[in-house]
Design a protein around this motif. Sequence first.
Motif, PDB file in Angstrom:
ATOM      1  N   LEU A  89      16.499  11.570  38.533  1.00  0.00           N
ATOM      2  CA  LEU A  89      15.575  10.541  38.063  1.00  0.00           C
ATOM      3  C   LEU A  89      16.130   9.161  38.389  1.00  0.00           C
ATOM      4  O   LEU A  89      17.328   8.911  38.217  1.00  0.00           O
ATOM      5  N   TRP A  90      15.281   8.271  38.848  1.00  0.00           N
ATOM      6  CA  TRP A  90      15.703   6.921  39.140  1.00  0.00           C
ATOM      7  C   TRP A  90      15.901   6.167  37.821  1.00  0.00           C
ATOM      8  O   TRP A  90      15.091   6.271  36.896  1.00  0.00           O
ATOM      9  N   SER A  91      16.967   5.403  37.733  1.00  0.00           N
ATOM     10  CA  SER A  91      17.224   4.591  36.541  1.00  0.00           C
ATOM     11  C   SER A  91      18.195   3.477  36.907  1.00  0.00           C
ATOM     12  O   SER A  91      18.884   3.537  37.936  1.00  0.00           O
ATOM     13  N   GLU A  92      18.259   2.491  36.062  1.00  0.00           N
ATOM     14  CA  GLU A  92      19.191   1.387  36.285  1.00  0.00           C
ATOM     15  C   GLU A  92      20.625   1.887  36.304  1.00  0.00           C
ATOM     16  O   GLU A  92      21.461   1.406  37.069  1.00  0.00           O
ATOM     17  N   GLN A  93      20.912   2.884  35.465  1.00  0.00           N
ATOM     18  CA  GLN A  93      22.261   3.444  35.424  1.00  0.00           C
ATOM     19  C   GLN A  93      22.613   4.134  36.737  1.00  0.00           C
ATOM     20  O   GLN A  93      23.718   3.969  37.264  1.00  0.00           O
ATOM     21  N   VAL A  94      21.667   4.906  37.286  1.00  0.00           N
ATOM     22  CA  VAL A  94      21.905   5.597  38.557  1.00  0.00           C
ATOM     23  C   VAL A  94      22.185   4.584  39.666  1.00  0.00           C
ATOM     24  O   VAL A  94      23.032   4.809  40.539  1.00  0.00           O
ATOM     25  N   PHE A  95      21.492   3.434  39.616  1.00  0.00           N
ATOM     26  CA  PHE A  95      21.642   2.405  40.643  1.00  0.00           C
ATOM     27  C   PHE A  95      22.654   1.331  40.242  1.00  0.00           C
ATOM     28  O   PHE A  95      22.634   0.228  40.796  1.00  0.00           O
TER      29      PHE A  95
END
Length: 237
Positions: A89-95
């Motif tokens: 899932l895309w998220s600010e944490q992943v990025f």
Amino acid sequence: MDVWKDTQLRKLSCEKDLQRAYRLALDFFNFQGFEYCAFVAHSTLPDQPASKINLNNYPYGWERLYERNGYASTDPIIAHCNQSSVPVLWSEQVFSEAPQLWRELNRQGLKHGWTQAVHDEYGAHYSLFSLARTHCRIDADEHYGNLGYAIFASQRLHALAGKKLSGAMAPPQVCHLSPREIEVLRWSAEGKTASEVGRILCLSERTVNFHVCSCMRKLNVTNKISAVAKAAHIHMI
């Protein structure tokens, strides 16, 4: 509505054309509440020119911006999918280590989404399937509720893309190595020198080198190491 979904999935399973299959997947997931659907397939065959298929309805100019800024080298989604088929899932944490890319995704309306990879069993190609939308966070229930559909669609597109990528490549030449040439390569793969291989097989060093050169010519490579690697890749040794 379930009848419509069942009909669309049946159409997708029977569709032989990649472009039309992608349109079926796009329509299906538009109905499920996702504005954007993207499918990218890459060939990974050695000794073949890189080949890529890219189908998406992303906002105009996004691909050019992505390439111009070299985001592929820092994209955590690509890094994850290169190693795993588990959806992300895309998220600010992943990025977190690519904040500029995350800001651009948000600015383009690609804030909420997920990606999953399909890796070919034989290592010939791999693909990425992504769904995204501008508004509304994707919670766990919605993610898992659509995951089965997404896996089915991504695998169907992956299979069709594999046929297209294989067809775009030069047909592989059938390579026939003699039993003696295979023996020489097998011992070479063990790290033996030409002299050592000669002693093991009761051949002169010159004869061993002759067989190595013959293998290089047949396998279309330029050195012994590449000959061993290619022969191993095509399961000849």
